[in-house]
Design a protein around this motif. Structure first.
Motif, short mmCIF file in Angstrom:
data_model
loop_
_atom_site.label_atom_id
_atom_site.label_comp_id
_atom_site.label_asym_id
_atom_site.label_seq_id
_atom_site.Cartn_x
_atom_site.Cartn_y
_atom_site.Cartn_z
N ASP A 1 12.59 14.64 -10.16
CA ASP A 1 13.44 13.55 -10.42
C ASP A 1 12.27 12.53 -11.38
O ASP A 1 13.34 11.93 -11.88
N SER A 2 11.50 12.97 -11.15
CA SER A 2 10.68 11.62 -11.57
C SER A 2 8.98 11.70 -12.79
O SER A 2 8.31 12.87 -11.64
N GLU A 3 8.89 10.91 -13.14
CA GLU A 3 7.06 11.49 -14.23
C GLU A 3 6.22 10.18 -13.47
O GLU A 3 7.28 8.95 -13.45
N VAL A 4 5.22 10.42 -12.66
CA VAL A 4 3.95 8.81 -12.60
C VAL A 4 3.17 8.55 -13.36
O VAL A 4 2.92 9.96 -13.40
N SER A 5 3.24 7.48 -13.92
CA SER A 5 2.08 7.55 -13.97
C SER A 5 1.23 6.14 -14.02
O SER A 5 2.05 5.22 -13.13
N VAL A 6 -0.19 6.10 -14.70
CA VAL A 6 -0.84 4.14 -14.15
C VAL A 6 -0.58 4.25 -15.53
O VAL A 6 -0.37 4.35 -16.74
N GLY A 7 -0.21 2.56 -15.34
CA GLY A 7 -0.48 1.25 -16.42
C GLY A 7 -1.37 1.11 -16.63
O GLY A 7 -2.78 1.08 -16.35
N THR A 8 -1.66 -0.07 -17.04
CA THR A 8 -2.79 -0.98 -16.95
C THR A 8 -3.33 -1.94 -15.98
O THR A 8 -3.04 -2.73 -14.87
N ASP A 9 -4.53 -2.28 -16.82
CA ASP A 9 -4.80 -2.36 -15.12
C ASP A 9 -5.50 -4.25 -15.17
O ASP A 9 -4.54 -4.37 -16.36
N HIS A 10 -4.92 -5.14 -14.52
CA HIS A 10 -4.28 -6.41 -14.51
C HIS A 10 -4.69 -7.39 -13.39
O HIS A 10 -5.05 -6.54 -12.40
N TRP A 11 -4.38 -8.48 -13.41
CA TRP A 11 -4.79 -9.54 -12.37
C TRP A 11 -2.54 -9.69 -11.96
O TRP A 11 -2.31 -10.05 -13.06
N LYS A 12 -3.17 -9.72 -10.55
CA LYS A 12 -1.54 -10.39 -10.09
C LYS A 12 -2.20 -11.50 -8.74
O LYS A 12 -2.06 -10.56 -8.03
N ALA A 13 -1.69 -12.11 -8.57
CA ALA A 13 -1.04 -13.01 -7.30
C ALA A 13 -2.38 -13.09 -7.24
O ALA A 13 -3.81 -13.29 -6.19
N GLY A 14 -3.67 -13.82 -8.55
CA GLY A 14 -5.44 -13.38 -8.72
C GLY A 14 -5.72 -12.66 -7.87
O GLY A 14 -6.73 -13.10 -7.19
N ARG A 15 -4.78 -11.33 -7.93
CA ARG A 15 -6.16 -9.86 -7.12
C ARG A 15 -6.33 -9.47 -8.99
O ARG A 15 -5.11 -9.15 -9.16
N THR A 16 -7.32 -8.55 -8.84
CA THR A 16 -7.32 -6.94 -9.78
C THR A 16 -6.30 -5.99 -8.81
O THR A 16 -5.80 -5.78 -7.98
N ALA A 17 -5.54 -5.81 -9.49
CA ALA A 17 -4.20 -4.96 -9.56
C ALA A 17 -4.02 -3.70 -10.43
O ALA A 17 -4.76 -3.44 -11.61
N TYR A 18 -4.03 -2.76 -10.22
CA TYR A 18 -2.98 -1.50 -11.45
C TYR A 18 -2.12 -1.36 -11.01
O TYR A 18 -0.88 -1.68 -10.30
N GLN A 19 -0.81 -0.54 -12.10
CA GLN A 19 -0.01 -0.68 -11.89
C GLN A 19 0.91 0.84 -11.72
O GLN A 19 0.02 2.35 -12.55
N LEU A 20 1.36 1.49 -11.47
CA LEU A 20 2.49 2.63 -10.89
C LEU A 20 3.47 2.74 -11.75
O LEU A 20 4.29 1.84 -11.47
N ILE A 21 3.36 3.47 -12.28
CA ILE A 21 5.25 3.65 -13.28
C ILE A 21 5.80 4.43 -13.01
O ILE A 21 5.21 6.03 -13.17
N VAL A 22 7.26 4.50 -12.43
CA VAL A 22 7.79 5.84 -12.16
C VAL A 22 8.72 5.64 -13.22
O VAL A 22 9.89 4.62 -13.31
N THR A 23 9.24 7.47 -14.29
CA THR A 23 10.19 6.99 -14.80
C THR A 23 10.91 8.33 -14.58
O THR A 23 10.80 9.39 -14.01
N PRO A 24 12.34 7.60 -14.80
CA PRO A 24 13.49 9.11 -13.68
C PRO A 24 13.48 9.80 -14.81
O PRO A 24 13.75 9.85 -16.66
N ASN A 25 13.54 10.84 -14.16
CA ASN A 25 13.91 12.66 -15.15
C ASN A 25 15.42 12.17 -15.18
O ASN A 25 16.10 13.41 -14.96
N SER A 26 16.49 11.27 -15.81
CA SER A 26 17.86 11.42 -15.46
C SER A 26 18.18 11.05 -17.66
O SER A 26 17.79 9.51 -17.63
N ASP A 27 18.96 11.49 -17.97
CA ASP A 27 19.74 11.13 -18.61
C ASP A 27 21.01 10.15 -18.81
O ASP A 27 21.62 9.00 -19.54
#
Length: 193
Positions: free
Chosen positions: A6-32
């Motif tokens: 149903d979805s594709e999962v990818s890793v986004g950009t490393d960044h800071w969030k709430a004063g902490r180091t974080a990475y991103q998980l991006i879920v993209t629907p496989n649906s028209d």
């Protein structure tokens, strides 16, 4: 493995969030037909704690929904935060000692109301994954869609009326049937035919 086909999962950009180091998980629907363009989760790089969630719609550039910590601490909490002294004259009941009984429905409604609940048609789930739609067969309680503020927010389309948001659409057919989901209006109309 849980999102399947149903979805594709990818890793986004490393960044800071709430004063902490974080990475991103991006879920993209496989649906028209999905209104959801992507779901972006910021994950704390040390603890794995989600720090932010962003839901993007195909209908607009800015996020349709966004929630995030501004700051966060993983230090031990002061025990005094959890102490509570009941005010004078208060009766305290321990929930673990209370007898667990089923609620008496007759106390809250009369038999006629109970019978009407039993006669209501059950909603149906149509489709799968991001294309899932709830179909509620017509019932007498749908007058809220035909008058007042809610009716003013709806747009007339062929065969009924539509209430739209960036993430969820609702189609109320002239028959009284309702179709709702995080899908395009065109998809709702095609299911209603």
């Amino acid at each position: 493995s849980q999102v399947g086909d149903d979805s594709e999962v990818s890793v986004g950009t490393d960044h800071w969030k709430a004063g902490r180091t974080a990475y991103q998980l991006i879920v993209t629907p496989n649906s028209d037909v999905s209104m959801v363009a992507s779901v972006v989760v910021s994950i704390d790089s040390e603890t794995g704690m989600p720090l932010a969630l962003e839901v993007n719609s195909i209908a607009q550039a800015e996020p349709a929904m966004e929630i995030a910590f501004e700051s966060i601490s993983f230090a031990d909490q002061d025990e005094s935060l959890f102490s509570f002294t009941p005010p004078a004259g208060t009766t305290v009941t321990n929930l673990n000692e209370m007898k667990q009984e089923k609620p008496d429905l007759e106390m809250w409604m009369d038999m006629e109301e109970m019978e009407s609940l039993e006669q209501k048609p059950e909603p149906q789930m149509l489709g799968e994954g991001w294309a899932t739609v709830v179909h509620m067969p017509a019932s007498g309680e749908m007058d809220m869609f035909s008058e007042g503020l809610f009716a003013d927010l709806m747009t007339v389309v062929d065969g009924g009326r539509v209430f739209t948001t960036p993430l969820v659409n609702v189609f109320v057919a002239d028959s009284g049937d309702i179709y709702a989901g995080a899908v395009t209006v065109d998809h709702l109309l095609s299911l209603a035919k």
